[in-house]
Every structure is written in C-alpha cells, then in structure tokens.
Motif scaffolding. Structure first.
Motif, PDB file in Angstrom:
ATOM      1  N   HIS A 101     -32.033 -13.628  38.819  1.00  0.00           N
ATOM      2  CA  HIS A 101     -33.166 -12.607  38.686  1.00  0.00           C
ATOM      3  C   HIS A 101     -33.190 -12.280  37.136  1.00  0.00           C
ATOM      4  CE1 HIS A 101     -34.297 -12.404  42.631  1.00  0.00           C
ATOM      5  NE2 HIS A 101     -33.005 -12.762  43.067  1.00  0.00           N
TER       6      HIS A 101
ATOM      7  N   ALA B 175     -34.179  -8.705  34.668  1.00  0.00           N
ATOM      8  CA  ALA B 175     -34.413  -7.372  34.478  1.00  0.00           C
ATOM      9  C   ALA B 175     -34.859  -7.170  33.048  1.00  0.00           C
ATOM     10  CB  ALA B 175     -33.713  -6.545  34.867  1.00  0.00           C
TER      11      ALA B 175
ATOM     12  N   CYS C  49     -39.285  -1.441  35.375  1.00  0.00           N
ATOM     13  CA  CYS C  49     -38.276  -2.262  35.876  1.00  0.00           C
ATOM     14  C   CYS C  49     -36.941  -1.549  35.815  1.00  0.00           C
ATOM     15  CB  CYS C  49     -38.336  -3.625  35.133  1.00  0.00           C
ATOM     16  SG  CYS C  49     -37.044  -4.714  35.802  1.00  0.00           S
TER      17      CYS C  49
ATOM     18  N   TYR D  32     -47.435  -4.148  36.580  1.00  0.00           N
ATOM     19  CA  TYR D  32     -47.037  -3.858  37.872  1.00  0.00           C
ATOM     20  C   TYR D  32     -47.785  -4.413  38.789  1.00  0.00           C
ATOM     21  CZ  TYR D  32     -46.356  -0.991  42.170  1.00  0.00           C
ATOM     22  OH  TYR D  32     -46.007  -0.593  43.563  1.00  0.00           O
TER      23      TYR D  32
ATOM     24  N   GLN E   7     -40.015 -10.280  37.914  1.00  0.00           N
ATOM     25  CA  GLN E   7     -38.757  -9.754  37.405  1.00  0.00           C
ATOM     26  C   GLN E   7     -38.415  -8.915  38.903  1.00  0.00           C
ATOM     27  OE1 GLN E   7     -39.053  -7.397  33.910  1.00  0.00           O
ATOM     28  NE2 GLN E   7     -39.852  -9.037  32.713  1.00  0.00           N
TER      29      GLN E   7
ATOM     30  N   VAL F  22     -37.837  -5.736  39.730  1.00  0.00           N
ATOM     31  CA  VAL F  22     -38.049  -4.456  40.415  1.00  0.00           C
ATOM     32  C   VAL F  22     -39.309  -4.195  39.436  1.00  0.00           C
ATOM     33  CG1 VAL F  22     -37.697  -2.224  40.903  1.00  0.00           C
ATOM     34  CG2 VAL F  22     -35.809  -3.724  40.908  1.00  0.00           C
ATOM     35  N   ASN F  23     -40.668  -3.923  40.414  1.00  0.00           N
ATOM     36  CA  ASN F  23     -41.468  -3.263  39.766  1.00  0.00           C
ATOM     37  C   ASN F  23     -42.380  -4.000  38.584  1.00  0.00           C
ATOM     38  OD1 ASN F  23     -41.506  -0.995  41.329  1.00  0.00           O
ATOM     39  ND2 ASN F  23     -40.183   0.110  39.894  1.00  0.00           N
TER      40      ASN F  23
ATOM     41  N   SER G 235     -41.936  -9.244  41.900  1.00  0.00           N
ATOM     42  CA  SER G 235     -40.767  -8.222  42.328  1.00  0.00           C
ATOM     43  C   SER G 235     -40.490  -8.729  43.698  1.00  0.00           C
ATOM     44  CB  SER G 235     -40.881  -6.981  42.170  1.00  0.00           C
ATOM     45  OG  SER G 235     -41.558  -6.746  40.743  1.00  0.00           O
TER      46      SER G 235
END
Length: 513
Positions: free
Chosen positions: A41, A43, A49, A333, A365, A367-368, A372
């Motif tokens: 993944h 980040a 994120c 987002y 990515q 998160v968010n 996601s």
C-alpha cells in the motif's frame, strides 16, 4: 407445439443471460511464488491520508490512538496483513526534507505542500512515526527518496539514520531522538516519477542520476543488499523501461517501477459514485490495460534480464475520479464503490498471474485518498469494498501460483468488448488451493466450470463480495452495507467445480483435500 416453442425460447433466453466461462487449473505445476509485496500500500502526505486519516496527534483524547496513530486504523491494517507501506510519496517525496521531520515536534520547521492543496505541513508525522507504525502493523517500510530536489548526501544520510547500528553521526542523531536500534529498512525508491513531478527528466539523464545515487547507498548491517527501486515508466512508455534496463547495471538495480491509474480522462475524471455504464466501461477498459502494460514492460525486461532478477514494481495503481463535491480538489478524496472492488479484483488477478516478474505493487492510497481501503471522518472509520477484496485475496501472499487457462465471454458495450471474468489461483504449503474470481460484467452473471488437474480435492468453501447496485458504497451512516459473506454456491464433483458468479462481484474459493 406452442408450449414447446415457448420452452425453447425460454431456454435460449437463459443461455443468453447466463454466460459460460471455462477455466482449467493445473495445481501440480505450481512453482512460481506470488510475492507478498504485490499486496503493498501507499501513504502520501496528501489531503487527509496522513493527518486525520492515519495520524491524529498524540494529545488527541477524542480518538483512541497510540503515539498519535489511530488505533482503529492500526487494527484494520494488521487484519489486512499489509506486507509493505510506501511513504512519504508520490510527488511529495521529491520535495520532502527528511531531517525536518525528526527531533522535538515543536521545533520542527514547517513547509508548504506545493503539490497537494498548498496546505502548510508541520512535519509532526516524520520518519520515527512512520517506521514505528510499520512495526506496529507488521509491514516492511518502503521509503521513497528525494531525488528531484534533494542531494545524494541527503539520501545517504537518511539510509544511515535508519539503518546504521551506531558510531556514525546519523546513527548517533537517531539515538538522541529516542531510537537506539536501527530499523533496517530494505526497500528504497530512488526518486519518484522522474519523468514528471520528480524532475521532468529524460530517461537517459535519470539513468545516470540513478547510478550516482545507488552507488552511495550502503547497507552497514550486512542484512542483505538494499532493495533499490528505480523510478519507472508511466503506462505504456516502453522506451523509458528500455533505457533503464539498458543503461543501469543490474547489480545495482533491484526493481523498476511502473505507474498506471484507471481514469476516464485527465481533464474530466467523472464521478466516484453517480457514474453511468459508459463511464464504468471506460474504467474497466483502463483497468484491463494493466495486463498489456505488465506484459510488454516485462518483455523488454526479459530482453536484458532473461533470468528475471530485476523485479517489476507497480508502486502506484488504482481508480482515479473527480473529488467528492465540496472537498478540496487538491486532497483527492473520493468514495469507493463496487466499481473499485472490480478494479482491485481484476488488477490483483493480473499481478498474481505475472508473479514471475511482478514482485511488488502499491495500491494508491491507503486512507482518504484515491482508491482507499479506509475512510475516516473525525472519530468514525469505515472499510471500503476495496479493503474487503484485498483481505479476501491476501491468502495468495507467498503461496505458489497455480497455472491457469481461461475462456471467458466478453462484457460488451456499444460495440466494444472486454473479457468479463478474470481469475488467479495459488496453492499454500498445506496443499490447499485458493481460486479468486472477478466478474466485471455490468449486468450478466456468468456460469463457471473449473477443471481441476494435478490434485484431488474433496471440500470447497467460499466468500463473496457483492451488492445490489454497482454504485453501492459504504458510508459513515451505513458502514457495513457492503461486506464479505459466505458463498455456498460452488459444487465440486469428480474434479470439476461449478458455480455462478453474479454480475460485478468477487468470489474466492478454498479447496482442501
């Protein structure tokens, strides 16, 4: 006679609706390992994120956290069995000065994130925070070095800071900042998108720059040569790969990156939720292009590296749409629907089946941001359909790839065709076999017949991810609208497995002796 004709018409209609897919698996020929790092993944310091997604601050009493990192995110990532996590970018990596993110947080200099939203970055989440997070979730860190605006010394110092056991200036600085033992980071990106935001370089120029940086990167702990990954091509830029493979000595090259996003148009990316079938078909077409890109880049690599010592690392992939209405355009987002589950299942099948060359990948990515696996809103957190697919598929990590042949009808739209059903399979050390199936068809279920060769199995179990509408998604009001459920529709009889996979759904089947 009238009843007979009506019955025949009904049969023809059923045959037209239920498409037929044939698959053959040879489990006794499983030799190539599916590298767990395919399930990595990404980040980046982008939008929400890091801040608000992963990191909420050590003084936050509203959201349970460990050293400022959300506990619910930590647990979700542990459950996902993430093998590696790439950081701090992306485009952000080539503006990042790692020394600004160490030491007392209240003394760290600020910077402006010129790539993503022009927001002020306070550097409160830095090297220690990231590497400690990786330890907590059991993931190997993949650090992206600043080649675009940094220096060789900057990157060499970073390697020394995180890897040198002691005695060097950087190791002593690490100890002063509270970390006695080195983290022994092995995965290193030597720049990012050097053809674009990483410096707008030519392939020839970057190849020389790479050689310079790689020369001075050392592994003082003798735990194995650093795994150095070159900034690779975008999509079908085959000349870039050719130039790198030709001009960089392979003894200083562990992997070559590749980036590909499923996007309708870079000028009009379309909505993440309220898309129509035309927009859906275009995204599936883009997702299927990963097969072509991986195949052709691998062919070029085979020319210079027939023993396949250099890996193809697809360290950015996923769906890219317009941002959600009312959100910062620079934060990227977007919601995550069953369409994203289709991208994930299809892409992972492609990676698995090319495991001889593809030995790493990073979904963009985490998160968010973009596609996601987790979305957060203050104290709330949800798992997306993509999360569930990644979790369903993680049984393939480090298992042996089972050779597969597949004959699938097409998913057709306005005269264009795409293969509807994709599949991959693997066998673990205990002899159990897992088959993953994704049907991207917008409206038709597919009847699947799987011929099992090489082993005899007596038990089959399954899981399915499906929903009533392709546009369905998990919201903070309904976080469990789309979840994995048991699938009992597979029938095993004398080495033949039969099932029907619904339209836009993902199924994993486990067979045991």
């Amino acid at each position: 006679m009238k009843k007979v004709l009506l019955s025949l018409v009904a049969c023809w209609l059923v045959l037209d609706v239920i498409a037929q897919t044939k698959i053959t698996l040879n489990s006794d020929l499983a030799k190539t390992q599916i590298n767990k790092h395919i399930y990595g993944h990404f980040a980046e310091h982008l939008g929400r994120c890091i801040y608000g997604g992963i990191y909420v601050g050590e003084g936050n009493t509203k959201i349970p956290n460990t050293a400022g990192v959300r506990n619910d995110v930590i647990q979700a990532l542990k459950d996902l069995k993430i093998p590696n996590l790439r950081w701090p970018g992306g485009c952000f990596a080539d503006t990042y000065q790692w020394k600004d993110g160490i030491g007392p947080k209240d003394k760290r200099p600020k910077m402006v994130n010129v790539w993503w939203g022009g927001v002020t970055e306070d550097n409160s989440f830095g090297t220690h925070d990231f590497l400690d997070l990786c330890e907590r979730i059991g993931a190997e860190p993949y650090l992206a070095g600043n080649v675009g605006s940094g220096t060789v010394k900057d990157l060499v110092d970073w390697v020394s800071y995180v890897n040198h056991p002691g005695g060097s200036p950087m190791a002593e600085l690490r100890k002063q900042n509270g970390r006695e033992k080195p983290w022994n980071v092995q995965l290193w990106g030597v720049g990012n998108e050097a053809w674009g935001c990483g410096g707008n370089m030519t392939a020839e120029y970057y190849a020389n720059i790479y050689r310079q940086y790689a020369t001075f990167m050392a592994d003082w702990n003798n735990t194995g040569k650093l795994y150095r990954i070159a900034s690779g091509a975008s999509d079908g830029d085959y000349q870039w790969t050719e130039t790198l493979m030709k001009n960089i000595p392979h003894n200083m090259l562990s992997g070559v990156a590749l980036h590909h996003y499923s996007v309708i148009s870079w000028t009009d990316k379309g909505p993440s939720v309220n898309f129509n079938e035309q927009e859906y078909f275009k995204i599936m077409d883009e997702a299927w292009k990963m097969e072509e890109f991986v195949t052709r880049h691998s062919t070029i690599m085979d020319k210079y590296d027939p023993e396949k010592k250099v890996a193809l690392i697809v360290d950015e992939w996923g769906g890219w749409y317009s941002v959600e209405p009312g959100t910062n355009p620079g934060f990227l987002y977007q919601q995550n629907t069953m369409r994203d589950a289709m991208i994930a299942g299809l892409t992972l099948n492609i990676f698995n089946n090319h495991a001889d060359r593809v030995r790493g990948a990073n979904l963009a990515q985490i998160v968010n941001v973009l596609q996601s696996v987790i979305l957060t809103n203050e104290e709330k957190m949800l798992l997306t359909p993509t999360y569930h697919v990644m979790k369903m598929y993680n049984v393939h990590q480090d298992a042996l790839l089972v050779p597969i042949s597949i004959e699938s009808p097409s998913y057709e739209f306005q005269g264009k065709k795409l293969t509807a059903v994709s599949a991959s399979a693997s066998k673990n050390a205990a002899g159990a076999m897992t088959i993953s199936l994704t049907n991207i068809d917008y409206s038709k279920p597919h009847e699947i017949t799987i011929n099992l060769r090489g082993d005899e199995f007596s038990k089959v179990s399954g899981q399915i991810l499906a929903s009533a509408k392709i546009n369905d998604f998990n919201s903070f009001e309904q976080p469990n609208k789309i979840t994995v459920k048991e699938f009992a529709g597979a029938k095993l009889d004398k080495g033949v497995l039969k099932l029907t996979i619904p339209a836009y759904s993902v199924i994993t089947l486990t067979l045991k002796k």
